[in-house]
Design an enzyme around this catalytic site. Structure first.
Site, PDB file in Angstrom:
ATOM      1  N   CYS A   2       7.388  -5.036   3.741  1.00 18.67           N
ATOM      2  CA  CYS A   2       8.024  -6.327   2.979  1.00 18.67           C
ATOM      3  C   CYS A   2       7.158  -7.052   2.269  1.00 18.67           C
ATOM      4  O   CYS A   2       6.119  -7.145   2.835  1.00 18.67           O
ATOM      5  CB  CYS A   2       9.132  -6.874   4.037  1.00 18.67           C
ATOM      6  SG  CYS A   2      10.110  -5.981   5.006  1.00 18.67           S
ATOM      7  N   ARG A  27       5.394  -3.109  -1.605  1.00 27.04           N
ATOM      8  CA  ARG A  27       5.330  -3.494  -0.135  1.00 27.04           C
ATOM      9  C   ARG A  27       6.878  -2.877   0.418  1.00 27.04           C
ATOM     10  O   ARG A  27       7.011  -3.003   1.534  1.00 27.04           O
ATOM     11  CB  ARG A  27       5.235  -4.697   0.102  1.00 27.04           C
ATOM     12  CG  ARG A  27       3.797  -5.336  -0.410  1.00 27.04           C
ATOM     13  CD  ARG A  27       3.655  -6.784   0.036  1.00 27.04           C
ATOM     14  NE  ARG A  27       3.698  -6.930   1.467  1.00 27.04           N
ATOM     15  CZ  ARG A  27       2.573  -6.553   2.326  1.00 27.04           C
ATOM     16  NH1 ARG A  27       1.356  -6.279   1.569  1.00 27.04           N
ATOM     17  NH2 ARG A  27       2.442  -6.842   3.427  1.00 27.04           N
ATOM     18  N   TRP A  76      11.652  -3.255   3.272  1.00 27.98           N
ATOM     19  CA  TRP A  76      11.180  -2.145   3.564  1.00 27.98           C
ATOM     20  C   TRP A  76      11.862  -1.852   4.857  1.00 27.98           C
ATOM     21  O   TRP A  76      11.246  -2.321   5.999  1.00 27.98           O
ATOM     22  CB  TRP A  76       9.946  -1.636   3.467  1.00 27.98           C
ATOM     23  CG  TRP A  76       9.550  -0.248   3.602  1.00 27.98           C
ATOM     24  CD1 TRP A  76       9.996   0.801   2.774  1.00 27.98           C
ATOM     25  CD2 TRP A  76       9.236   0.410   4.866  1.00 27.98           C
ATOM     26  NE1 TRP A  76       9.545   2.032   3.383  1.00 27.98           N
ATOM     27  CE2 TRP A  76       9.200   1.645   4.504  1.00 27.98           C
ATOM     28  CE3 TRP A  76       8.782  -0.096   6.244  1.00 27.98           C
ATOM     29  CZ2 TRP A  76       8.755   2.708   5.593  1.00 27.98           C
ATOM     30  CZ3 TRP A  76       8.456   0.986   7.051  1.00 27.98           C
ATOM     31  CH2 TRP A  76       8.468   2.340   6.960  1.00 27.98           C
ATOM     32  N   ASN A 102       8.253 -10.616   7.194  1.00 25.75           N
ATOM     33  CA  ASN A 102       7.554  -9.551   6.851  1.00 25.75           C
ATOM     34  C   ASN A 102       6.927  -9.123   8.342  1.00 25.75           C
ATOM     35  O   ASN A 102       6.112  -9.678   8.934  1.00 25.75           O
ATOM     36  CB  ASN A 102       6.448  -9.511   6.057  1.00 25.75           C
ATOM     37  CG  ASN A 102       5.642  -8.302   5.945  1.00 25.75           C
ATOM     38  OD1 ASN A 102       5.879  -7.259   6.262  1.00 25.75           O
ATOM     39  ND2 ASN A 102       4.302  -8.601   5.591  1.00 25.75           N
ATOM     40  N   GLY A 103       7.405  -7.885   8.842  1.00 24.88           N
ATOM     41  CA  GLY A 103       6.543  -7.566   9.999  1.00 24.88           C
ATOM     42  C   GLY A 103       7.805  -7.069  11.055  1.00 24.88           C
ATOM     43  O   GLY A 103       8.872  -6.699  10.463  1.00 24.88           O
ATOM     44  N   GLU A 485      -6.764  16.155   0.796  1.00 22.48           N
ATOM     45  CA  GLU A 485      -6.075  14.959  -0.011  1.00 22.48           C
ATOM     46  C   GLU A 485      -5.339  15.375  -1.109  1.00 22.48           C
ATOM     47  O   GLU A 485      -4.202  14.807  -1.598  1.00 22.48           O
ATOM     48  CB  GLU A 485      -7.318  13.905  -0.596  1.00 22.48           C
ATOM     49  CG  GLU A 485      -7.186  13.021  -1.502  1.00 22.48           C
ATOM     50  CD  GLU A 485      -6.140  11.749  -1.043  1.00 22.48           C
ATOM     51  OE1 GLU A 485      -6.090  11.959   0.383  1.00 22.48           O
ATOM     52  OE2 GLU A 485      -5.841  10.909  -1.618  1.00 22.48           O
ATOM     53  N   LYS A 489      -1.401  14.287  -2.032  1.00 20.79           N
ATOM     54  CA  LYS A 489      -1.202  13.822  -3.298  1.00 20.79           C
ATOM     55  C   LYS A 489       0.191  14.432  -3.820  1.00 20.79           C
ATOM     56  O   LYS A 489       1.086  13.876  -4.475  1.00 20.79           O
ATOM     57  CB  LYS A 489      -2.413  14.046  -4.168  1.00 20.79           C
ATOM     58  CG  LYS A 489      -3.195  12.806  -4.048  1.00 20.79           C
ATOM     59  CD  LYS A 489      -2.929  11.599  -4.655  1.00 20.79           C
ATOM     60  CE  LYS A 489      -3.153  10.129  -3.849  1.00 20.79           C
ATOM     61  NZ  LYS A 489      -2.953  10.118  -2.457  1.00 20.79           N
ATOM     62  N   GLU A 492       3.361  13.918  -1.467  1.00 15.60           N
ATOM     63  CA  GLU A 492       3.974  12.611  -1.467  1.00 15.60           C
ATOM     64  C   GLU A 492       4.585  12.121  -2.821  1.00 15.60           C
ATOM     65  O   GLU A 492       5.576  11.008  -2.913  1.00 15.60           O
ATOM     66  CB  GLU A 492       2.973  11.458  -1.187  1.00 15.60           C
ATOM     67  CG  GLU A 492       1.889  11.458  -2.154  1.00 15.60           C
ATOM     68  CD  GLU A 492       0.658  10.187  -1.299  1.00 15.60           C
ATOM     69  OE1 GLU A 492       1.081   9.074  -0.480  1.00 15.60           O
ATOM     70  OE2 GLU A 492      -0.334  10.191  -1.887  1.00 15.60           O
ATOM     71  N   HIS A 508      -5.534  33.463  10.054  1.00 16.66           N
ATOM     72  CA  HIS A 508      -5.052  33.491  11.430  1.00 16.66           C
ATOM     73  C   HIS A 508      -3.525  33.177  11.597  1.00 16.66           C
ATOM     74  O   HIS A 508      -3.183  32.631  12.552  1.00 16.66           O
ATOM     75  CB  HIS A 508      -5.939  32.435  12.256  1.00 16.66           C
ATOM     76  CG  HIS A 508      -7.495  32.910  12.262  1.00 16.66           C
ATOM     77  ND1 HIS A 508      -7.763  33.962  13.078  1.00 16.66           N
ATOM     78  CD2 HIS A 508      -8.539  32.350  11.634  1.00 16.66           C
ATOM     79  CE1 HIS A 508      -9.127  34.342  12.985  1.00 16.66           C
ATOM     80  NE2 HIS A 508      -9.504  33.394  12.057  1.00 16.66           N
ATOM     81  N   LYS A 607       3.406   0.749   0.388  1.00 20.27           N
ATOM     82  CA  LYS A 607       2.011   0.717  -0.142  1.00 20.27           C
ATOM     83  C   LYS A 607       1.313   0.458   1.405  1.00 20.27           C
ATOM     84  O   LYS A 607       0.343   0.939   1.698  1.00 20.27           O
ATOM     85  CB  LYS A 607       1.552  -0.361  -1.043  1.00 20.27           C
ATOM     86  CG  LYS A 607       0.215  -0.393  -1.440  1.00 20.27           C
ATOM     87  CD  LYS A 607      -0.280   0.957  -2.175  1.00 20.27           C
ATOM     88  CE  LYS A 607      -1.743   0.782  -2.533  1.00 20.27           C
ATOM     89  NZ  LYS A 607      -2.197   2.263  -2.945  1.00 20.27           N
TER      90      LYS A 607
HETATM   91  C1  F6R Z   1      -1.637   8.193   0.409  1.00 16.35           C
HETATM   92  C2  F6R Z   1      -1.721   6.917   1.037  1.00 16.35           C
HETATM   93  C3  F6R Z   1      -1.662   6.575   2.411  1.00 16.35           C
HETATM   94  C4  F6R Z   1      -2.833   5.458   2.897  1.00 16.35           C
HETATM   95  C5  F6R Z   1      -2.511   5.245   4.323  1.00 16.35           C
HETATM   96  C6  F6R Z   1      -3.518   4.159   4.959  1.00 16.35           C
HETATM   97  O1  F6R Z   1      -1.880   8.054  -1.101  1.00 16.35           O
HETATM   98  O2  F6R Z   1      -2.161   5.849   0.198  1.00 16.35           O
HETATM   99  O3  F6R Z   1      -1.993   7.729   3.208  1.00 16.35           O
HETATM  100  O4  F6R Z   1      -4.068   5.973   2.709  1.00 16.35           O
HETATM  101  O5  F6R Z   1      -1.192   4.944   4.527  1.00 16.35           O
HETATM  102  O6  F6R Z   1      -3.545   3.066   4.187  1.00 16.35           O
HETATM  103  P1  F6R Z   1      -4.551   1.966   4.075  1.00 16.35           P
HETATM  104  O7  F6R Z   1      -5.793   2.612   3.587  1.00 16.35           O
HETATM  105  O8  F6R Z   1      -4.265   0.710   3.563  1.00 16.35           O
HETATM  106  O9  F6R Z   1      -4.846   1.621   5.726  1.00 16.35           O
END
Ligand code: F6R
Length: 612
Positions: A2, A27, A76, A102-103, A485, A489, A492, A508, A607
């Site tokens: 949030c 957020r 959120w 927020n929390g 990675e 990408k 997501e 395997h 995020k």
């Molecule tokens: C994927 C992504 C997430 C963050 C993860 C950790 O693109 O952005 O997997 O890497 O949520 O977030 P931080 O780096 O803020 O701890």
């Protein structure tokens, strides 16, 4: 999760609050709301389910709400589905207390039951309404004023929160506090602002106060006062924000993600410059000396998501260069498995936001065991940055797209530099090799630039595979770490199911999934493992796979096996993740936009993951 904002000044509050919320949508974005007050008239609350634009429409861009004092929220969902009732601000029955949060309040059920016994009823399923009514309860019971009621409530609430509160009896003020959720406060002229993150108020002020855990702030027109829960005043100095407003905007790109992909050469350069001076890695600002580095006999890296993938790359690089045992953990696993840490361990936490709940808990677990902790963090003043013993900042600047790109790239750079310095301190590399590695690292930004220039080929490939239902990413060593990675990408942002596999592991079990037309993406940047990778790709091809290869310029016979090949400039094998990840970021991006998806705000994600 949030985002929260607050404003008090002489202007109409609602348009400023909406503008701030638009910078915080990353957020959370399932509902939004505002509470605004005109002088000492009643507090008006407007909420809307869905994206912020719904709230904007409902309030005529904020013009429909009169008043120059207000708070706002973009949500959120955690407790209670996304709905207008559950959207913030929440209020006590007579609007004596109006609040955004927020929390997560962990003991909200217990507190709710207590309040019900005291005659309170609830209109939503949220933990936030419980906090609102708890403050209302103490406010009315003890009549000690807002700060006292907040302090009493803070003693009863377990969990994390950043709260902005308006009290009916205090028309000229906004009250705020936080615990383990971010909040910043800015004062400029006759106005005061608060927000979950800097971009929300950057347009109005560059002078920012960081409010610490369990501190209380009282905002008036152009003023802010801080105190402890015991109402002891606290003196604070503002920090000057050097980010330009432009860098928090899209700068002409169609989406934040593609803008942030293009920023990588610059932010990688900035991050190298922040740590390399006169041909030496300088970790002194983080309080790390060569002697300290020599004292460690093992390293633990802990993080989530993409930051965890940086940890996996760093493990390969650090073990190879510094010859020290490195273990990488997912933070949500580390925190509950009672990790065994010897006193000579170094625990490295990697986090863009510096607020990820599991990473923060992992840091606290490490600290409780008395070992040295180093945070690699992007957001200055974030919880992880403040609590770690040592901090190295990445210089990615604000990252707005939910899927990380530039923060990932800058985290890699810090991982390499710490590895190189550790290797040198431990006598594993001599001055010549040390200098050679640093010189090569300086070439990475320009090489990233060259890979980005080739983006049209990836765009074409993404269009061809826009109907793909699944994909496999395979690699060995560092190329396996890059595969992790690349696969994330793709999943997501383009919602294509994919898996990353260590190439030698495929046979395997998983190879049974390969059939005619299955997309397999092989990463082949490690020359020592190249032949083995070609064999693993051939195994997939003979079962019908369509093969994409990512390899170094010069490895042209990859085309004998792969159906489509992308080349990256040659570099030291330890640094190839920085180059090979670029086509994978671009592939995820172009697949997403070809499918017409919301690439900057993929479904179900936020995020900054400040809940477990
Ligand atoms: C994927 C992504 C997430 C963050 C993860 C950790 O693109 O952005 O997997 O890497 O949520 O977030 P931080 O780096 O803020 O701890």
């Amino acid at each position: 999760m949030c985002g929260i904002v607050g404003y008090i000044g002489n202007e109409l509050a609602a348009p400023i609050l909406l503008d701030g919320l638009s910078k915080l949508e990353y957020r959370g974005y399932d509902s939004a709301g505002l509470a605004v007050r005109d002088g000492d008239k009643t507090i008006e609350i407007v909420k809307a389910k869905g994206r912020l634009k719904e709230l904007k429409e409902k309030t005529d861009g904020g013009m429909a709400l009169k008043g120059s004092c207000g708070i706002g929220h973009t949500r959120w969902a955690t407790h209670g589905e996304p709905s207008t009732e559950n959207a913030h601000p929440h209020h006590s029955d007579d609007n004596a207390v109006v609040l955004v949060h927020n929390g997560i309040i962990e003991n909200y059920q217990f507190l709710r039951d207590k309040l019900v016994k005291n005659g309170y009823s609830f209109y939503s399923q949220t933990d936030t309404e419980v906090a609102t009514k708890l403050i209302d309860y103490y406010y009315k019971k003890y009549k000690g004023g807002p700060v006292e009621a907040m302090a009493r409530s803070m003693m009863r609430i377990r969990g994390s929160y950043a709260l902005a509160i308006m009290f009916k009896d205090y028309p000229g003020e906004i009250f705020a506090t936080r615990r383990d959720s971010p909040m910043i406060i800015g004062v400029e002229g006759d106005a005061a602002y608060l927000a979950s993150d800097v971009p929300a108020i950057l347009k109005y002020t560059r002078s920012v106060y960081y409010i610490d855990n369990m501190e209380i702030a009282r905002l008036g027109k152009g003023t802010v006062r801080f105190c402890t829960v015991d109402q002891e005043p606290i003196e604070k100095q503002p920090v000057q924000i050097t980010w330009d407003a432009e860098s928090a905007e899209r700068a002409g790109f169609e989406h934040f993600m593609i803008k942030e992909i293009h920023e990588q050469p610059r932010v990688v350069t900035d991050t190298i410059n922040s740590l390399v001076r006169e041909g030496r890695v300088d970790l002194s600002e983080a309080g790390i000396s060569e002697e300290m580095l020599r004292s460690f006999s093992q390293v633990h890296i802990v993080a989530c998501g993409s930051a965890y993938h940086v940890g996996v790359v760093t493990q390969y690089v650090m073990e190879d260069l510094a010859r020290i045992p490195v273990r990488v953990d997912i933070a949500s696993e580390f925190r509950y498995r009672r990790p065994l840490l010897t006193p000579d361990s170094l625990v490295i936490i990697i986090s863009q936001s510096g607020e990820t709940a599991d990473s923060l808990a992992a840091l606290r677990e490490a600290k409780s065991q008395g070992v040295q902790t180093l945070a690699i963090v992007n957001v200055v003043g974030s919880s992880i940055a403040r609590e770690a013993d040592h901090v190295i900042y990445t210089y990615a600047g604000p990252e707005i797209a939910v899927a990380t790109t530039k923060a990932y790239s800058t985290q890699l750079i810090v991982g390499y530099l710490v590895s190189i310095e550790l290797a040198h301190a431990r006598g594993q590399i001599d001055d010549g090799e040390y200098g050679r590695l640093l010189t090569e690292l300086r070439t990475i930004p320009e090489k990233i630039e060259r890979v980005i220039e080739d983006k049209e080929r990836i765009q074409w490939f993404a269009a061809k595979f826009s109907n793909a239902r699944e994909a496999f990413f395979i690699g060995r060593g560092i190329d396996y770490a890059i595969s992790l990675e690349g696969s994330l990408k793709m999943k997501e942002i383009s919602y294509v199911h994919s898996e990353a596999y260590a190439a030698g592991e495929l046979k395997h079990g998983t190879i049974s999934l390969i059939e005619n037309g299955t997309l397999v993406i092989g990463i082949l940047t490690q020359e020592a493992l190249y032949e083995k990778m070609i064999s693993n790709m051939a195994e997939c091809k003979s079962r019908g796979a369509y093969l994409m290869g990512i390899t170094n310029y010069g490895n042209y016979n990859t085309e004998d096996t792969a159906d489509f090949t992308v080349y990256i400039p040659k570099t030291d094998p330890h640094f190839t993740a920085s180059l090979a990840v670029i086509p994978l970021q671009l592939l995820g991006y172009y697949l997403s936009i070809t499918k017409g998806l919301d690439v900057d705000k993929p479904r179900n994600l936020a995020k900054s993951v400040t809940v477990e």
